[in-house]
Write a protein that holds these residues in place. Structure first.
Motif, PDB file in Angstrom:
ATOM      1  N   UNK A  82       0.837  -1.202   0.000  1.00 10.40           N
ATOM      2  CA  UNK A  82       0.000   0.000   0.000  1.00 10.40           C
ATOM      3  C   UNK A  82       0.872   1.252   0.000  1.00 10.40           C
ATOM      4  N   UNK A  83       0.212   2.392  -0.160  1.00 10.17           N
ATOM      5  CA  UNK A  83       0.950   3.646  -0.308  1.00 10.17           C
ATOM      6  C   UNK A  83       1.765   3.961   0.945  1.00 10.17           C
ATOM      7  N   UNK A  84       1.191   3.667   2.106  1.00 15.76           N
ATOM      8  CA  UNK A  84       1.919   3.925   3.347  1.00 15.76           C
ATOM      9  C   UNK A  84       3.232   3.173   3.403  1.00 15.76           C
ATOM     10  N   UNK A  85       3.222   1.936   2.910  1.00 22.47           N
ATOM     11  CA  UNK A  85       4.451   1.141   2.899  1.00 22.47           C
ATOM     12  C   UNK A  85       5.435   1.698   1.884  1.00 22.47           C
ATOM     13  N   UNK A  86       4.926   2.084   0.702  1.00 24.88           N
ATOM     14  CA  UNK A  86       5.798   2.593  -0.355  1.00 24.88           C
ATOM     15  C   UNK A  86       6.460   3.895   0.065  1.00 24.88           C
ATOM     16  N   UNK A  87       5.709   4.751   0.724  1.00 17.04           N
ATOM     17  CA  UNK A  87       6.218   6.065   1.117  1.00 17.04           C
ATOM     18  C   UNK A  87       6.664   6.077   2.579  1.00 17.04           C
ATOM     19  N   UNK A  88       7.070   4.914   3.069  1.00 18.96           N
ATOM     20  CA  UNK A  88       7.442   4.799   4.465  1.00 18.96           C
ATOM     21  C   UNK A  88       8.571   5.725   4.855  1.00 18.96           C
ATOM     22  N   UNK A  89       9.450   6.051   3.911  1.00 20.30           N
ATOM     23  CA  UNK A  89      10.567   6.947   4.210  1.00 20.30           C
ATOM     24  C   UNK A  89      10.287   8.378   3.759  1.00 20.30           C
ATOM     25  N   UNK A  90       9.039   8.645   3.385  1.00 22.16           N
ATOM     26  CA  UNK A  90       8.694  10.000   2.953  1.00 22.16           C
ATOM     27  C   UNK A  90       8.451  10.057   1.453  1.00 22.16           C
ATOM     28  N   UNK A  91       7.626  10.986   1.030  1.00 27.45           N
ATOM     29  CA  UNK A  91       7.322  11.154  -0.392  1.00 27.45           C
ATOM     30  C   UNK A  91       8.551  11.670  -1.136  1.00 27.45           C
ATOM     31  N   UNK A  92       8.634  11.385  -2.449  1.00 27.11           N
ATOM     32  CA  UNK A  92       9.761  11.903  -3.237  1.00 27.11           C
ATOM     33  C   UNK A  92       9.810  13.430  -3.158  1.00 27.11           C
ATOM     34  N   UNK A  93      11.024  13.987  -3.111  1.00 27.36           N
ATOM     35  CA  UNK A  93      11.146  15.436  -2.968  1.00 27.36           C
ATOM     36  C   UNK A  93      10.913  16.169  -4.278  1.00 27.36           C
ATOM     37  N   UNK A  94      11.182  15.527  -5.412  1.00 25.85           N
ATOM     38  CA  UNK A  94      11.047  16.201  -6.705  1.00 25.85           C
ATOM     39  C   UNK A  94      10.037  15.531  -7.623  1.00 25.85           C
ATOM     40  N   UNK A  95       9.784  14.248  -7.427  1.00 25.32           N
ATOM     41  CA  UNK A  95       8.855  13.535  -8.297  1.00 25.32           C
ATOM     42  C   UNK A  95       7.422  13.724  -7.816  1.00 25.32           C
ATOM     43  N   UNK A  96       6.489  13.700  -8.758  1.00 26.90           N
ATOM     44  CA  UNK A  96       5.075  13.905  -8.435  1.00 26.90           C
ATOM     45  C   UNK A  96       4.344  12.572  -8.565  1.00 26.90           C
ATOM     46  N   UNK A  97       3.883  11.985  -7.450  1.00 23.41           N
ATOM     47  CA  UNK A  97       3.093  10.748  -7.547  1.00 23.41           C
ATOM     48  C   UNK A  97       1.789  11.020  -8.291  1.00 23.41           C
ATOM     49  N   UNK A  98       1.256   9.981  -8.933  1.00 22.04           N
ATOM     50  CA  UNK A  98       0.009  10.142  -9.675  1.00 22.04           C
ATOM     51  C   UNK A  98      -0.928   8.991  -9.339  1.00 22.04           C
ATOM     52  N   UNK A  99      -2.186   9.331  -9.094  1.00 20.96           N
ATOM     53  CA  UNK A  99      -3.203   8.339  -8.759  1.00 20.96           C
ATOM     54  C   UNK A  99      -3.843   7.814 -10.039  1.00 20.96           C
ATOM     55  N   UNK A 100      -4.029   6.489 -10.112  1.00 24.72           N
ATOM     56  CA  UNK A 100      -4.587   5.848 -11.300  1.00 24.72           C
ATOM     57  C   UNK A 100      -5.668   4.854 -10.896  1.00 24.72           C
ATOM     58  N   UNK A 101      -6.740   4.822 -11.644  1.00 22.80           N
ATOM     59  CA  UNK A 101      -7.676   3.707 -11.499  1.00 22.80           C
ATOM     60  C   UNK A 101      -7.146   2.542 -12.339  1.00 22.80           C
ATOM     61  N   UNK A 102      -7.571   1.311 -12.067  1.00 22.29           N
ATOM     62  CA  UNK A 102      -7.151   0.193 -12.922  1.00 22.29           C
ATOM     63  C   UNK A 102      -7.499   0.414 -14.393  1.00 22.29           C
ATOM     64  N   UNK A 103      -8.631   1.100 -14.646  1.00 18.60           N
ATOM     65  CA  UNK A 103      -8.996   1.372 -16.036  1.00 18.60           C
ATOM     66  C   UNK A 103      -7.997   2.307 -16.699  1.00 18.60           C
ATOM     67  N   UNK A 104      -7.546   3.323 -15.965  1.00 17.01           N
ATOM     68  CA  UNK A 104      -6.565   4.264 -16.519  1.00 17.01           C
ATOM     69  C   UNK A 104      -5.227   3.564 -16.765  1.00 17.01           C
ATOM     70  N   UNK A 105      -4.874   2.628 -15.888  1.00 15.90           N
ATOM     71  CA  UNK A 105      -3.656   1.851 -16.105  1.00 15.90           C
ATOM     72  C   UNK A 105      -3.778   1.036 -17.383  1.00 15.90           C
ATOM     73  N   UNK A 106      -4.948   0.427 -17.596  1.00 12.38           N
ATOM     74  CA  UNK A 106      -5.172  -0.353 -18.816  1.00 12.38           C
ATOM     75  C   UNK A 106      -5.132   0.545 -20.050  1.00 12.38           C
ATOM     76  N   UNK A 107      -5.653   1.762 -19.934  1.00 10.70           N
ATOM     77  CA  UNK A 107      -5.606   2.690 -21.061  1.00 10.70           C
ATOM     78  C   UNK A 107      -4.166   3.068 -21.402  1.00 10.70           C
ATOM     79  N   UNK A 108      -3.320   3.199 -20.364  1.00  8.14           N
ATOM     80  CA  UNK A 108      -1.935   3.621 -20.579  1.00  8.14           C
ATOM     81  C   UNK A 108      -1.093   2.523 -21.203  1.00  8.14           C
ATOM     82  N   UNK A 109      -1.363   1.256 -20.829  1.00  8.09           N
ATOM     83  CA  UNK A 109      -0.473   0.177 -21.253  1.00  8.09           C
ATOM     84  C   UNK A 109      -1.162  -0.920 -22.065  1.00  8.09           C
TER      85      UNK A 109
END
Length: 226
Positions: A82-109
């Motif tokens: 989950x996101x809490x585990x991924x960002x356990x050491x803090x959010x990236x300082x320069x990168x921008x996380x992006x929220x995706x639905x499974x449908x949007x992921x399918x559209x992208x790939x």
């Protein structure tokens, strides 16, 4: 126990909200496409997460995914970090996380959005789960990955290369950090010197690509496949 803030539905109500039949809902539940409902005696209570999953299934089916493929995606999704585990050491300082639905992921790939690739991206830390959504750690990495797939490079190869790039990037970051710390730099100094380190890496990578392009131009061309 009912989760605060979530609407709950009986089976008939959930099917009506999702625009499917009760029979289809039972079939999805038997195929383990849905998480188990909350039980209160003999009554099964579904919530908004179940409704979101049903709408995702419908959207993925419209995009040409099979139920078997959707089941594999759901399993990878349910067992991902989950996101809490991924960002356990803090959010990236320069990168921008992006929220995706499974449908949007399918559209992208497209058809590259397989359970194996989703599991690999979750393991690599590119993706994490947040309720019924996915979160990609970096908008830039997401856009580049999608662009490479559009160029015909399999997503599995993109992810495999991303893992190798991360290993090299960690080694480069360690070089610069050790160089600065050896001179008594503080964390604030490291942050101030960060743009200089990035400039060196960008310039060296640019020149390395120049060399590879020149080398590729001197290689004999392979005959086209017949």
């Amino acid at each position: 126990m009912r989760e605060p803030g979530k609407r709950e539905y009986r089976m008939q109500e959930l099917a009506e909200e999702a625009g499917i039949t009760v029979r289809t809902l039972r079939f999805y539940r038997e195929r383990k496409l849905l998480p188990p409902p909350r039980r209160e005696g003999r009554i099964a209570w579904y919530d908004d997460d179940h409704l979101a999953r049903l709408r995702t299934i419908s959207a993925l089916l419209e995009r040409g995914h099979t139920l078997s493929g959707i089941a594999e995606l759901a399993e990878a999704f349910d067992h991902g970090r989950d996101v809490g585990e991924l960002l356990g050491l803090g959010a990236p300082t320069e990168e921008v996380p992006v929220r995706l639905s499974p449908e949007e992921l399918a559209d992208a790939f497209g058809d590259q959005a397989t359970s194996e690739n989703l599991a690999a991206a979750l393991d690599l830390g590119y993706l994490a789960t947040d309720g019924t959504d996915l979160v990609h750690i970096s908008r830039r990495l997401l856009d580049v990955s999608a662009a490479l797939v559009r160029e015909g490079i399999p997503l599995a190869d993109v992810l495999g290369t991303g893992r190798r790039v991360r290993e090299h990037a960690d080694a480069l970051a360690e070089l610069f950090t050790d160089l600065a710390l050896a001179r008594g730099a503080s964390p604030a100094d490291l942050e101030r010197l960060r743009p200089l380190a990035k400039s060196v890496v960008e310039a060296e990578l640019s020149m390395a690509l120049d060399r590879r392009v020149r080398e590729a131009g001197t290689r004999p061309q392979k005959p086209p496949r017949t």
